[in-house]
Design an enzyme around this catalytic site. Structure first.
Site, PDB file in Angstrom:
ATOM      1  N   ARG A  61      15.354   6.301   0.390  1.00 11.85           N
ATOM      2  CA  ARG A  61      14.825   6.863   1.639  1.00 11.85           C
ATOM      3  C   ARG A  61      14.187   8.347   1.184  1.00 11.85           C
ATOM      4  O   ARG A  61      13.003   8.566   1.755  1.00 11.85           O
ATOM      5  CB  ARG A  61      15.731   7.101   2.580  1.00 11.85           C
ATOM      6  CG  ARG A  61      15.851   5.623   3.423  1.00 11.85           C
ATOM      7  CD  ARG A  61      16.570   5.855   4.569  1.00 11.85           C
ATOM      8  NE  ARG A  61      17.488   4.902   5.235  1.00 11.85           N
ATOM      9  CZ  ARG A  61      16.866   3.878   5.765  1.00 11.85           C
ATOM     10  NH1 ARG A  61      15.737   3.733   6.059  1.00 11.85           N
ATOM     11  NH2 ARG A  61      17.942   2.751   6.333  1.00 11.85           N
ATOM     12  N   ASP A  66       7.479   3.854  10.930  1.00 11.43           N
ATOM     13  CA  ASP A  66       7.521   3.806   9.469  1.00 11.43           C
ATOM     14  C   ASP A  66       6.529   2.714   8.847  1.00 11.43           C
ATOM     15  O   ASP A  66       5.595   2.910   8.261  1.00 11.43           O
ATOM     16  CB  ASP A  66       8.885   4.163   8.775  1.00 11.43           C
ATOM     17  CG  ASP A  66       9.981   3.055   9.047  1.00 11.43           C
ATOM     18  OD1 ASP A  66       9.679   2.409   9.933  1.00 11.43           O
ATOM     19  OD2 ASP A  66      10.655   3.208   8.438  1.00 11.43           O
ATOM     20  N   ASP A  81       5.889  -4.732   9.596  1.00 11.58           N
ATOM     21  CA  ASP A  81       5.711  -5.860   8.710  1.00 11.58           C
ATOM     22  C   ASP A  81       5.224  -7.135   9.463  1.00 11.58           C
ATOM     23  O   ASP A  81       4.032  -7.389   9.786  1.00 11.58           O
ATOM     24  CB  ASP A  81       6.948  -6.029   7.905  1.00 11.58           C
ATOM     25  CG  ASP A  81       6.915  -7.199   6.756  1.00 11.58           C
ATOM     26  OD1 ASP A  81       5.484  -7.614   6.669  1.00 11.58           O
ATOM     27  OD2 ASP A  81       8.017  -7.404   6.504  1.00 11.58           O
ATOM     28  N   ASP A 130      13.807   1.940   2.590  1.00 10.53           N
ATOM     29  CA  ASP A 130      15.194   1.876   1.994  1.00 10.53           C
ATOM     30  C   ASP A 130      15.164   0.307   1.374  1.00 10.53           C
ATOM     31  O   ASP A 130      14.458  -0.353   1.886  1.00 10.53           O
ATOM     32  CB  ASP A 130      16.286   2.086   2.748  1.00 10.53           C
ATOM     33  CG  ASP A 130      16.510   0.941   3.639  1.00 10.53           C
ATOM     34  OD1 ASP A 130      15.659   0.679   4.542  1.00 10.53           O
ATOM     35  OD2 ASP A 130      17.809   0.378   3.447  1.00 10.53           O
ATOM     36  N   PHE A 147       7.265  -5.321  -1.728  1.00  8.80           N
ATOM     37  CA  PHE A 147       8.548  -4.621  -1.092  1.00  8.80           C
ATOM     38  C   PHE A 147       8.487  -3.065  -1.634  1.00  8.80           C
ATOM     39  O   PHE A 147       8.450  -2.950  -2.802  1.00  8.80           O
ATOM     40  CB  PHE A 147       9.807  -5.307  -1.404  1.00  8.80           C
ATOM     41  CG  PHE A 147      10.980  -4.479  -0.545  1.00  8.80           C
ATOM     42  CD1 PHE A 147      11.145  -4.947   0.756  1.00  8.80           C
ATOM     43  CD2 PHE A 147      11.841  -3.381  -1.102  1.00  8.80           C
ATOM     44  CE1 PHE A 147      12.266  -4.196   1.402  1.00  8.80           C
ATOM     45  CE2 PHE A 147      12.832  -2.928  -0.503  1.00  8.80           C
ATOM     46  CZ  PHE A 147      13.031  -3.138   0.681  1.00  8.80           C
ATOM     47  N   VAL A 148       8.345  -2.145  -0.900  1.00  2.72           N
ATOM     48  CA  VAL A 148       8.251  -0.617  -1.342  1.00  2.72           C
ATOM     49  C   VAL A 148       9.376  -0.108  -0.713  1.00  2.72           C
ATOM     50  O   VAL A 148      10.141  -0.196   0.182  1.00  2.72           O
ATOM     51  CB  VAL A 148       6.896  -0.107  -0.768  1.00  2.72           C
ATOM     52  CG1 VAL A 148       5.736  -0.876  -1.375  1.00  2.72           C
ATOM     53  CG2 VAL A 148       6.844  -0.093   0.676  1.00  2.72           C
ATOM     54  N   LYS A 199      16.695   4.586  11.114  1.00  3.75           N
ATOM     55  CA  LYS A 199      16.381   5.803  10.690  1.00  3.75           C
ATOM     56  C   LYS A 199      15.143   6.128   9.680  1.00  3.75           C
ATOM     57  O   LYS A 199      14.985   7.291   9.548  1.00  3.75           O
ATOM     58  CB  LYS A 199      17.908   5.828   9.499  1.00  3.75           C
ATOM     59  CG  LYS A 199      18.955   5.561  10.330  1.00  3.75           C
ATOM     60  CD  LYS A 199      20.123   5.761   9.224  1.00  3.75           C
ATOM     61  CE  LYS A 199      20.345   4.243   8.699  1.00  3.75           C
ATOM     62  NZ  LYS A 199      21.719   4.137   8.146  1.00  3.75           N
ATOM     63  N   GLY A 200      14.401   4.832   9.323  1.00  2.71           N
ATOM     64  CA  GLY A 200      13.380   5.047   8.380  1.00  2.71           C
ATOM     65  C   GLY A 200      12.202   6.021   8.933  1.00  2.71           C
ATOM     66  O   GLY A 200      11.775   6.508   8.045  1.00  2.71           O
TER      67      GLY A 200
HETATM   68  P1  IMP Z   1       8.817  -6.273  11.230  1.00  6.90           P
HETATM   69  O1  IMP Z   1       7.981  -5.600  11.438  1.00  6.90           O
HETATM   70  O2  IMP Z   1       9.619  -6.775  12.885  1.00  6.90           O
HETATM   71  O3  IMP Z   1       8.937  -7.175  10.151  1.00  6.90           O
HETATM   72  O4  IMP Z   1      10.316  -5.329  10.876  1.00  6.90           O
HETATM   73  C1  IMP Z   1       9.757  -4.005  10.016  1.00  6.90           C
HETATM   74  C2  IMP Z   1      11.289  -3.547   9.150  1.00  6.90           C
HETATM   75  O5  IMP Z   1      11.365  -4.191   8.266  1.00  6.90           O
HETATM   76  C3  IMP Z   1      10.890  -2.085   9.114  1.00  6.90           C
HETATM   77  O6  IMP Z   1      11.527  -1.265  10.049  1.00  6.90           O
HETATM   78  C4  IMP Z   1      11.609  -2.067   7.870  1.00  6.90           C
HETATM   79  O7  IMP Z   1      13.186  -1.726   8.017  1.00  6.90           O
HETATM   80  C5  IMP Z   1      11.640  -3.330   6.996  1.00  6.90           C
HETATM   81  N1  IMP Z   1      10.642  -3.296   6.221  1.00  6.90           N
HETATM   82  C6  IMP Z   1       9.569  -4.249   6.139  1.00  6.90           C
HETATM   83  N2  IMP Z   1       8.781  -3.877   4.770  1.00  6.90           N
HETATM   84  C7  IMP Z   1       9.668  -3.159   4.168  1.00  6.90           C
HETATM   85  C8  IMP Z   1       9.458  -2.542   2.770  1.00  6.90           C
HETATM   86  O8  IMP Z   1       8.519  -2.751   2.038  1.00  6.90           O
HETATM   87  N3  IMP Z   1      10.599  -1.626   2.255  1.00  6.90           N
HETATM   88  C9  IMP Z   1      11.414  -1.419   3.352  1.00  6.90           C
HETATM   89  N4  IMP Z   1      11.658  -1.863   4.355  1.00  6.90           N
HETATM   90  C10 IMP Z   1      10.720  -2.713   4.773  1.00  6.90           C
HETATM   91 MG    MG Z   2      12.314   0.631  10.501  1.00  4.47          MG
END
Ligand code: IMP
Ligand code: MG
Length: 191
Positions: A175, A110, A113, A169, A162-163, A53-54
C-alpha cells in the site's frame, strides 16, 4: 527511470515487475481533481467519505489540494470473498461518525472494479437523504464492471490487471508504494 524508482524502494519492490503510473502523474492528477472539487463545491461545505483502508493515501493527498472548507469521514466494511461480493453483500463494520442528511457528500474511492461494493454502500448512504451524493474515484477498472456507477471525478482508467501501490494492496502489502505497479506473476499466483 522505472527501474531506478523500483530499485529505490527495495526490498519492498523485489516482487514488483513494472511501474504503471508514476508518483508525479498521480500527484498531478490528484491536484487537478482537488481544484475541480474546490470550484464545484464552493459554498457547500462538502463531506468526503471513504472506505478504509485503501483510500487513505488518496484521501490525504486530495484533501491537501482542496482550497475550500471540507470535512471527512470513513466507513469500514468487512473483507468478503469475491463470491459473496459478487452477490452484492457487504458488511459494514464501522459506520460513519457524522450524520449526512442534507449534506453534500462526495464518496471518495481508490479503485472501482466490479462496482458491487460501491453500489451497496451508495444505496445505504442514499437512504440517509444527503443533499447530494457523488463519486470520485482515482483508479477505474471498467472491464469487470457489473453495475453502472455514475462517476463525477475520475483519475485514471486502468487495464484489466491486478495492481498495487498508492493504497492498493496484495494481502495487505505494497500500500505504501508511491506509484502504481504490477507484481511479478508468481507473486499473484502465490508461489
Ligand atoms: P469491486 O468494485 O466491488 O469489485 O471492489 C473493488 C475492491 O476490490 C477494491 O476496493 C479493492 O479492495 C479491490 N481491488 C480491485 N482491483 C484491485 C487491484 O488491482 N489491486 C488491489 N485491489 C483491488
Ligand atoms: Mg477499497
Amino acid at each position: 527511470m522505472n527501474d531506478e524508482l523500483i530499485r529505490s524502494f527495495a526490498p519492498l519492490t523485489n516482487d514488483v515487475q513494472d511501474v504503471l503510473i508514476s508518483p508525479q502523474d498521480i500527484q498531478k492528477r490528484v491536484a487537478e481533481i482537488g481544484q475541480a472539487i474546490s470550484r464545484d463545491y464552493l459554498g457547500r461545505n462538502p463531506l468526503l467519505v471513504g472506505v478504509l483502508k485503501g483510500v487513505l493515501f488518496f484521501m490525504a493527498d486530495l484533501l491537501r489540494e482542496i482550497s475550500i472548507p471540507v470535512e471527512m469521514d470513513f466507513i469500514a466494511v468487512s473483507n468478503c470473498t469475491p463470491e459473496t461480493r459478487d452477490q452484492g453483500y457487504v458488511r459494514v463494520v464501522k459506520d460513519l461518525d457524522l450524520p449526512i442528511g442534507n449534506r453534500h457528500v462526495l464518496f471518495v474511492e481508490d479503485v472501482i472494479d466490479t462496482g458491487m461494493t460501491l453500489n451497496y454502500i451508495l444505496k445505504n448512504l442514499q437512504t440517509r437523504q444527503p443533499a447530494s451524493l457523488d463519486v470520485c474515484v482515482l483508479f477505474n477498472k471498467p472491464v469487470h464492471r457489473l453495475i453502472d456507477i455514475p462517476i463525477k471525478y475520475k483519475g485514471f482508467d486502468l487495464p484489466d490487471q491486478f495492481v498495487v501501490g498508492y493504497g492498493l494492496d496484495h494481502k495487505e502489502k505494497y500500500r505504501n508504494l508511491p506509484f502504481v505497479g504490477l507484481l511479478k506473476p508468481h507473486v499473484i499466483r502465490g508461489n
